[in-house]
Enzyme design. Structure first.
Site, short mmCIF file in Angstrom:
data_model
loop_
_atom_site.label_atom_id
_atom_site.label_comp_id
_atom_site.label_asym_id
_atom_site.label_seq_id
_atom_site.Cartn_x
_atom_site.Cartn_y
_atom_site.Cartn_z
N PRO A 35 0.79 -1.22 0.00
CA PRO A 35 0.00 0.00 0.00
C PRO A 35 0.83 1.28 0.00
CG PRO A 35 -0.13 -1.10 2.14
CD PRO A 35 0.53 -2.06 1.19
N ASN A 36 0.32 2.24 -0.74
CA ASN A 36 0.87 3.59 -0.84
C ASN A 36 2.12 3.69 -1.71
OD1 ASN A 36 -1.12 4.81 0.99
ND2 ASN A 36 -0.09 3.60 2.56
N ARG A 73 4.87 10.99 -2.20
CA ARG A 73 4.60 11.08 -0.76
C ARG A 73 5.93 11.09 0.01
NH1 ARG A 73 3.86 5.57 2.70
NH2 ARG A 73 5.03 4.23 1.34
N TYR A 89 11.26 8.84 1.25
CA TYR A 89 11.26 7.81 0.19
C TYR A 89 11.92 8.26 -1.11
CZ TYR A 89 7.95 5.59 3.37
OH TYR A 89 7.37 5.01 4.47
N ASN A 135 8.12 -5.63 -1.38
CA ASN A 135 8.09 -4.53 -0.42
C ASN A 135 6.64 -4.48 0.08
OD1 ASN A 135 7.98 -2.21 1.05
ND2 ASN A 135 9.03 -0.92 -0.46
N ALA A 175 3.29 -1.06 4.60
CA ALA A 175 2.78 -1.14 5.97
C ALA A 175 2.33 -2.55 6.36
CB ALA A 175 1.63 -0.16 6.14
N GLU A 178 13.00 -9.36 0.83
CA GLU A 178 12.19 -8.24 1.34
C GLU A 178 12.95 -6.93 1.13
OE1 GLU A 178 11.22 -8.91 5.45
OE2 GLU A 178 10.49 -6.87 5.75
N HIS A 192 12.84 -2.62 1.63
CA HIS A 192 12.25 -1.36 2.13
C HIS A 192 13.10 -0.21 1.62
CE1 HIS A 192 9.51 -3.55 4.63
NE2 HIS A 192 10.52 -4.31 4.99
N ARG A 214 13.40 4.31 12.21
CA ARG A 214 12.12 5.02 12.27
C ARG A 214 11.32 4.59 13.51
NH1 ARG A 214 9.40 4.74 6.55
NH2 ARG A 214 8.13 6.37 7.53
C1 DQA Z 1 8.36 0.89 3.55
C2 DQA Z 1 8.48 1.05 5.06
C3 DQA Z 1 7.16 0.80 5.75
O1 DQA Z 1 7.29 0.94 7.16
C4 DQA Z 1 6.12 1.78 5.26
O2 DQA Z 1 4.85 1.48 5.83
C5 DQA Z 1 6.04 1.86 3.79
C6 DQA Z 1 7.25 1.74 2.97
C7 DQA Z 1 9.65 1.28 2.81
O3 DQA Z 1 9.78 0.93 1.65
O4 DQA Z 1 10.51 1.96 3.37
O5 DQA Z 1 4.97 2.13 3.24
O6 DQA Z 1 8.11 -0.48 3.27
#
Ligand code: DQA
Length: 146
Positions: free
Chosen positions: A11-12, A19, A24, A75, A78, A99, A101, A108
């Site tokens: 998500p996102n 964002r 990011y 990835n 959340a 995985e 990120h 964080r």
């Molecule tokens: C994320 C880190 C997560 O904590 C966050 O919710 C994201 C992006 C990252 O790529 O740094 O949406 O996975």
């Protein structure tokens, strides 16, 4: 050997580059996909690249990957920190899971320090910006080439 790899984004991440660029960065998910496709082409790998804001869609793609994919790069965004269901789906997949990120989740908020998916992942890349996807692709080629 099968040379199909799934790259799944949670998500996102459709808003990557727009964002919170201070966290990011400015690259978009389309930039990420293009870079991954270039690496895949150089190594003769077929890619399925997906993003969803819906947990069930990510789970369904993991199930689909069971039908012939060699590996998954994910990835989970959340859902990393919340989704037992995604972990269970990944446990049902036999190939390597990497995985990624974009941000350094360990730097964080405390709720980002725990990942359900890490229990299944062969490796985790965090804090290298979108370059983390490239590194995961390179690692995947090494794992698939044995
Ligand atoms: C994320 C880190 C997560 O904590 C966050 O919710 C994201 C992006 C990252 O790529 O740094 O949406 O996975």
């Amino acid at each position: 050997m099968t040379r199909l790899v799934y790259i799944l984004n949670g998500p996102n991440l459709n808003l990557l580059g727009k964002r919170q660029p201070e966290i990011y960065g400015h690259a978009t998910l389309a930039d990420v996909e293009a870079a991954c496709r270039a690496i895949a082409a150089a190594h003769g790998i077929e890619l399925r690249f997906h993003q969803s804001n819906r947990e069930y869609e990510l789970i369904d793609w993991v199930h689909e990957a069971r039908e012939g994919a060699a590996g998954i790069i994910i990835n989970p965004a959340a859902f990393t920190h919340t989704s037992v269901a995604l972990l269970d789906a990944l446990h049902a997949f036999d190939g390597p899971v990497l995985e990624v990120h974009v941000s350094n989740v360990h730097q964080r908020e405390p709720f980002r320090h725990h990942s359900y998916v890490s229990q299944r992942a062969e490796g985790v890349i965090a804090g290298f910006g979108v370059q983390g996807y490239d590194l995961a692709m390179l690692r995947m080629t090494t794992l698939l080439e044995g």
